[in-house]
Write an enzyme that holds these catalytic residues in place. Sequence first.
Site, PDB file in Angstrom:
ATOM      1  N   TYR A  25       5.097  -6.771  15.685  1.00  0.00           N
ATOM      2  CA  TYR A  25       5.947  -6.163  14.459  1.00  0.00           C
ATOM      3  C   TYR A  25       6.106  -4.844  15.161  1.00  0.00           C
ATOM      4  O   TYR A  25       6.951  -3.984  13.570  1.00  0.00           O
ATOM      5  CB  TYR A  25       4.280  -5.075  13.511  1.00  0.00           C
ATOM      6  N   ARG A  40      -8.764   7.319  17.225  1.00  0.00           N
ATOM      7  CA  ARG A  40      -7.670   6.653  16.451  1.00  0.00           C
ATOM      8  C   ARG A  40      -7.132   7.730  15.167  1.00  0.00           C
ATOM      9  O   ARG A  40      -8.614   8.193  14.609  1.00  0.00           O
ATOM     10  CB  ARG A  40      -8.333   5.982  14.975  1.00  0.00           C
ATOM     11  N   LYS A  50      10.669  -2.589  13.381  1.00  0.00           N
ATOM     12  CA  LYS A  50       9.796  -1.369  13.458  1.00  0.00           C
ATOM     13  C   LYS A  50      10.940  -0.658  13.776  1.00  0.00           C
ATOM     14  O   LYS A  50      11.933   0.510  13.926  1.00  0.00           O
ATOM     15  CB  LYS A  50       8.939  -0.760  13.564  1.00  0.00           C
ATOM     16  N   MET A  74       1.070  -1.278   0.298  1.00  0.00           N
ATOM     17  CA  MET A  74      -0.045  -0.217  -0.320  1.00  0.00           C
ATOM     18  C   MET A  74       0.769   1.537   0.238  1.00  0.00           C
ATOM     19  O   MET A  74       0.619   2.037  -0.987  1.00  0.00           O
ATOM     20  CB  MET A  74      -0.712  -0.136   1.177  1.00  0.00           C
ATOM     21  N   VAL A  75       1.885   1.116   1.135  1.00  0.00           N
ATOM     22  CA  VAL A  75       3.074   2.426   0.605  1.00  0.00           C
ATOM     23  C   VAL A  75       3.933   2.654  -0.655  1.00  0.00           C
ATOM     24  O   VAL A  75       3.893   3.753  -0.997  1.00  0.00           O
ATOM     25  CB  VAL A  75       3.374   3.442   2.392  1.00  0.00           C
ATOM     26  N   LEU A 120      -2.678   4.288   8.224  1.00  0.00           N
ATOM     27  CA  LEU A 120      -2.514   4.095   6.783  1.00  0.00           C
ATOM     28  C   LEU A 120      -3.912   3.846   6.733  1.00  0.00           C
ATOM     29  O   LEU A 120      -4.284   2.713   7.035  1.00  0.00           O
ATOM     30  CB  LEU A 120      -1.043   3.707   6.556  1.00  0.00           C
TER      31      LEU A 120
END
Length: 346
Positions: free
Chosen positions: A166, A239, A170, A43-44, A196
């Site tokens: 996850y 959010r 990162k 997606m990014v 996102l």
Amino acid sequence: MPSQQRSSSATAKAGDANGDAAAAVSFLADKSAKVFVAGHRGMVGSAVHRKLDALGFTNVVVRTRAELDLACQPAVEAFFAAERPRYVILAAAKVGGVHASSAAPAEYLTENLRITVNVVDAARRCGSVRKLLFLASSTIYPSDAPQPTPESALLSGPPAAGSEWYAIPKIAGIKMCQAYRAEFGMDAIAAAPNNLYGPRHPFPSEQSHVIPALIRRFHDAKRTGAGEVAVWGSGAAAREFTHVDDVADAVVVLMERYSGEEHVNVGSGEEVTVRELAEAVREVVGYEGRVAWDARRPDGVARRLVDSGRMRKLGWEPRVALRDGIEELYRFYLRHECGGQGHAHA
């Protein structure tokens, strides 16, 4: 597509022949240089790829996973040795919602660590990379971080339970950029986007992030005539959602204007409750049934809003309002998943 160069290091060697004179050229003035977008089908990464194409970059290098497994160190080293890119945008990752990563914690942890270590290290070793941008995530912050969350909250506590598989890779990526800057002088920077959403093909499953999951759920209920749609939690959690096209804009700004050690938050600043989000998606889809909130299910952290003041000081502002982004994403879903049937409700 002219920007999808697949082979030959000849272009990179010719571009590097300018030596120190080329080093003074800014990113936006260096549109013929090789830019490796890792994860261009995500997606990014796909949004970044579209943005670079629109800006006129002519030598964007991409690889599918079948062509290059970023989790395989020898393959990554061979790629960098052959292609010698000048810029690297690391958007590749194994992604999924909390439920997906909790179901396969070892897979999420190890694959994302391998990707990050392999790409950053090979980029440093190949000798041609002038700048690297690593894309992290707001999951790096602890659940009790101040709201809005500043960059300085990193490592002030553990990541939220369930997100650590996850988040830890990162965090490691951010720290790796800082370590390579300190030890080797590498211009490696990192950004932390928040929640996102945006177009992606194939469209994510119901086990994915909240907006595409809600679109699928409401659309299926509308199609089948279901009287209600169940949504986890009370809907009270708040959010911030950021459109991938805005993140792609931020990536370009960072590549052009930022070379700091600390990572940079990227968020829309538009905060909604999950209940408000579900209502907006329901309206866009045109589903007229009832939303059944399952309060027995966890809400997650109460708020997740990042402080994007540093990003805005660089001249970036988000352009896509949440409602507009949801409408665009539903139209994308109808075109790519439903053969164009149906329409979004404004």
